[in-house]
Design a protein around this motif. Structure first.
Motif, PDB file in Angstrom:
ATOM      1  N   ALA A 170       8.407 -19.867  -8.357  1.00 57.10           N
ATOM      2  CA  ALA A 170       7.279 -20.746  -9.429  1.00 57.10           C
ATOM      3  C   ALA A 170       6.669 -20.981  -8.446  1.00 57.10           C
ATOM      4  N   ALA A 171       6.089 -21.419  -7.067  1.00 54.50           N
ATOM      5  CA  ALA A 171       4.626 -22.002  -6.701  1.00 54.50           C
ATOM      6  C   ALA A 171       4.825 -20.617  -5.749  1.00 54.50           C
ATOM      7  N   GLU A 172       5.184 -19.883  -4.879  1.00 57.46           N
ATOM      8  CA  GLU A 172       4.906 -18.653  -4.314  1.00 57.46           C
ATOM      9  C   GLU A 172       3.673 -17.901  -5.137  1.00 57.46           C
ATOM     10  N   ALA A 173       4.766 -17.868  -6.254  1.00 53.46           N
ATOM     11  CA  ALA A 173       3.945 -16.729  -6.850  1.00 53.46           C
ATOM     12  C   ALA A 173       2.597 -16.472  -7.716  1.00 53.46           C
ATOM     13  N   LEU A 174       2.149 -18.267  -7.052  1.00 54.46           N
ATOM     14  CA  LEU A 174       1.254 -18.217  -7.954  1.00 54.46           C
ATOM     15  C   LEU A 174      -0.069 -17.529  -7.247  1.00 54.46           C
ATOM     16  N   ASP A 175       0.911 -17.402  -5.956  1.00 55.40           N
ATOM     17  CA  ASP A 175      -0.586 -16.594  -4.889  1.00 55.40           C
ATOM     18  C   ASP A 175      -0.436 -14.808  -4.842  1.00 55.40           C
TER      19      ASP A 175
END
Length: 806
Positions: A756-761
């Motif tokens: 989820a955190a990586e998908a923000l990038d």
């Protein structure tokens, strides 16, 4: 035979726009309408060209211009009589004007006519030149003509030139080069027949439609010239030069006869303004055409970009020369011609839509610093585009080394190859994967080879990473950020950019991004300095010095293919890589299958624009379709190895434990690595008492061809064996099912949080799009147990211990 590039008058600004050293409908257009008179000086003193036309007078061009030490005037003559007539008449008029008191009169012949220019310091000199020009043109040529000696000498120089082949002659004719017709008997000025022929040429051009005058300089000089022409007696009426339009496109091959191989492409088109401005833009050393030509191997150099304003339409000519001595194949020649066609068409399209045609014509007159050059351009300006243009035509000359030779068969082969190249240029080159993320501030694009490090061996491990990093470092495009993307399964470049300004359309933004990627991938120069800097970056990432334990682990788990696990390569291979190896790896990368992923910020048409721009750069450099090498079965080493080394930190030993993974075990291996590394995790528990290791970490390496879970332990020299034994004990417990449901839940939650955190990038999203990654369910305890039971058997791990020597 082909002679050196023909010399056009250096001061014919309107005939040769720029010297540098497809029958495509975009290169056509309507001829400019007749121009209304304009003031000689515009607002704020901005000089422009005023054309004064009258039925019984030559056109007079006036350019008000201050600052030159003297004003200048020129006489221009247009005709259909050929290069020999131009040379003879230029010599005749120059000699006559010198005898009339203009001692520095300079005649300049070309294929479409001629010019004579002089300096006129005073208004009276301008009036005298107008009167003298009319007089020398009207005076018949007789047997006692004093200028016959000058004519004879000039014609001797023309005949000394070697003649071009038929294809090159057709291109020369378009751009107004000075060629003598090989099928006509040479003029002998001293003979009665020669005198009569010279007189016939003079009489043919001495009319108001074939002659133009120009004055450049102070307003008083312009006024004196205009008054003198108005006082002159009416000039004879006569037809303007017909300037025949080519009836068809022409593609031909001539033998280079040991000289450099050259390709010349000339476009006969309607709009002189487009031809002149396009030539100027294409000739720039940093033009995309120059970069595209240089991307071939061996490279090509743009020798000239020539714009010619003609009595009927115009010509845009581009000459490119092969930099290598090896024979250029017909297929490669067709690829080079295709690049020239497409780039010329694109520049002509932008020129036609972005600039005033009149402005381009006037600018070619105003640009020269020598007023005589400006006067010649202004005079020719009055003769240009007098007749309507025909449909766009393309003339191609390929001067080939021995092999294709010349003649009809070679020309037919080149025509067929060019047809195939044009068809291939319309077909997509790169595979596309697209997702529209409307409303995002930037457009993202990733172009990469799915072959990854598949072709690399121990000798060149990391060559792909070196090339990609060097290209990303060297890439520079306005407003486009380019980053390296290096994995075992994909090597490429990632670009992203916002709109440059409110006027830039989404399609233009996309073309800019695609063009930046294409230039970086194919045309940026990989010099030694960029390769050295990229190599230093990679070696720094791998560690301050060579790590023999890590190298041995990679070679043992992926024999002869360490970059299948570590795509950045090995210290040994990278340390030995140079610019030549990097350039060879770059050529291989361009030839491999390429996949493009685009996160469009507006609509799917942006992806098409990115892909089209990329295809234009990559397509001409590729040969027959290549495939990625098939994955070969590896036989990883097992057991225990010890290495003595002096490169580790003093007083410390390093131990490595590694297990190979199956293709479906990556999720479980990643979860295992996290459970080992987390605070209070499995490694900390195994090594806590006594404190057997100062550092311990588990990492998952590799991709589709090879995968491994690798643990690195840093210990005191005497404690390495005990630390390894404790980790082996951990492996045995896990193999018996020590992992709990709570462990699986923790790992699943961590994986979801990280994703989820990586998908923000957008970087993560575009990589997933490129890979075609699909969502998977949460990790289950059974997956962990099955993986541990297979991977952590007593004989599975490879153990490498590095101890300091001494």
């Amino acid at each position: 035979m082909r002679r050196a590039p023909a010399t056009l008058p250096a001061h014919a600004a309107l005939i040769v726009a720029t010297l540098a050293g497809a029958g495509c409908q975009l290169l056509g257009g309507a001829p400019p309408p007749p121009e209304p008179p304009r003031p000689a000086a515009g607002p704020a003193g901005a000089s422009r060209v005023e054309l004064r036309r009258a039925a019984d007078r030559p056109t007079l061009s006036l350019v008000a211009r201050l600052g030159d030490p003297a004003s200048a005037m020129a006489l221009a003559v247009a005709h259909d009589l050929g290069g020999e007539a131009s040379v003879a008449l230029a010599a005749l008029l120059e000699a006559r004007l010198r005898a009339a008191g203009f001692a520095e009169a300079a005649g300049a012949p070309h294929g479409l006519g001629l010019s004579v220019s002089v300096l006129v310091p005073e208004p009276g000199d301008a009036a005298r030149f107008v009167e003298a020009a009319a007089r020398v043109l009207r005076a018949p040529v007789g047997a006692g003509e004093p200028a016959l000696g000058a004519v004879t000498r000039a014609l001797r120089g023309l005949r000394a030139r070697s003649q071009p082949g038929s294809a090159a002659a057709a291109v020369d004719a378009c751009s107004g080069e000075l060629d003598a017709a090989p099928d006509t008997p040479p003029l002998e000025p001293s003979s009665p027949r020669g005198v009569a022929r010279l007189e016939a040429w003079r009489a043919r051009v001495a009319n108001a439609s074939s002659v133009a005058l120009a004055a450049v300089g102070a307003p008083a000089v312009l006024g004196a010239a205009a008054d003198a022409l108005s006082r002159d007696e009416p000039w004879p009426a006569g037809p303007a030069p017909d300037d025949p339009w080519p009836s068809r496109d022409q593609i031909g091959v001539d033998a280079a006869a040991g000289r450099a191989q050259r390709i010349s492409v000339a476009f006969r088109l309607a709009d002189p303004g487009v031809a002149l401005e396009a030539a100027r833009r294409l000739a720039a050393p940093s033009s995309e055409l120059a970069l595209r030509l240089g991307a071939f191997e061996p490279g090509w150099r743009l020798e000239r970009a020539v714009g010619t304003a003609r009595p009927r339409g115009a010509c845009l000519r581009l000459d490119a020369r092969a930099s290598g001595a090896e024979r250029v194949t017909t297929a490669r020649a067709a690829a080079v011609i295709g690049v020239i066609e497409r780039e010329a068409a694109e520049v002509a399209r932008r020129t036609a839509s972005a600039a005033s045609n009149d402005w381009a014509l006037d600018d070619s007159v105003l640009r020269p610093s020598d007023p005589r050059e400006a006067a010649v351009g202004a005079a020719w300006r009055g003769l240009a585009a007098q007749r309507p243009a025909g449909p766009p035509r393309e003339l191609v000359s390929f001067e080939a080394a021995a092999g294709p030779g010349g003649g009809a068969a070679a020309s037919a082969a080149l025509t067929q190859a060019l047809d195939r190249e044009r068809a291939a240029a319309r077909a997509p080159v790169v595979e596309r994967r697209v997702r529209v993320e409307a409303g995002q501030g930037e457009l993202w694009a990733l172009i990469a080879s799915p072959c990854g490090t598949g072709r690399e061996s121990s000798d060149d491990a990391g060559a792909g990473a070196l090339v990609i990093r060097a290209l990303a470092r060297a890439a520079a495009a306005p407003g486009v950020v380019i980053e390296p993307w290096v994995t075992a399964d994909g090597l490429g470049l990632l670009a992203h950019a916002a709109r440059r300004d409110p006027e830039e359309t989404p399609a233009e933004q996309a073309r800019r991004v695609g063009g930046a990627l294409g230039r970086a991938l194919t045309a940026l120069r990989l010099d030694g300095a960029e390769v050295v800097r990229a190599r230093a970056d990679l070696l720094d990432q791998l560690g301050a010095a060579a790590n023999p334990g890590r190298s041995l682990v990679l070679e043992s788990l992926a024999p002869d293919h360490p970059s299948w696990l570590e795509p950045r390569g090995t210290w040994r291979a990278l340390s030995e890589a140079g610019a030549d190896e990097a350039r060879a790896r770059r050529r291989q990368l361009v030839a491999e299958p390429l996949r493009l992923a685009v996160l469009a910020s507006v609509d799917g048409a942006q992806a098409d624009a990115v892909a089209t721009a990329l295809d234009g750069w990559v397509g001409p450099l590729r040969g027959p379709a290549e495939t990625c090498p098939a994955a070969t079965a590896l036989t990883p080493r097992r057991g225990q190895l010890t290495v003595d080394s002096s490169v580790d930190d003093a007083g410390a030993a390093t131990a490595w434990l590694a297990v190979s993974l199956g293709p479906d075990e990556l999720p479980a291996a990643r979860a295992t690595a996290w459970l080992m590394n987390r605070p209070g995790g499995w490694l900390e528990q195994a090594l806590r008492a006594p404190a057997l290791a100062s550092a311990a970490r588990a990492t998952v390496l590799g991709g589709a061809r090879a995968r491994a879970l690798v643990l690195e332990l840093t210990t005191a020299p005497a404690g390495a064996a005990d630390a390894v034994a404790q980790v082996r004990g951990l492996f045995e417990r896990l193999a018996r099912g020590a992992a709990t449901a709570a462990d699986a839940r923790l790992a699943a939650r961590e994986e979801a949080r990280v994703r989820a955190a990586e998908a923000l990038d957008p970087r993560r999203r575009i990589v997933d799009l490129w890979r075609g990654a699909s969502a998977r369910g949460p990790l289950e305890l059974g997956e962990l147990h099955r993986f541990h039971a297979r991977a952590f058997t007593a004989d599975a791990p490879l153990v490498v211990t590095v101890k300091p020597r001494g």
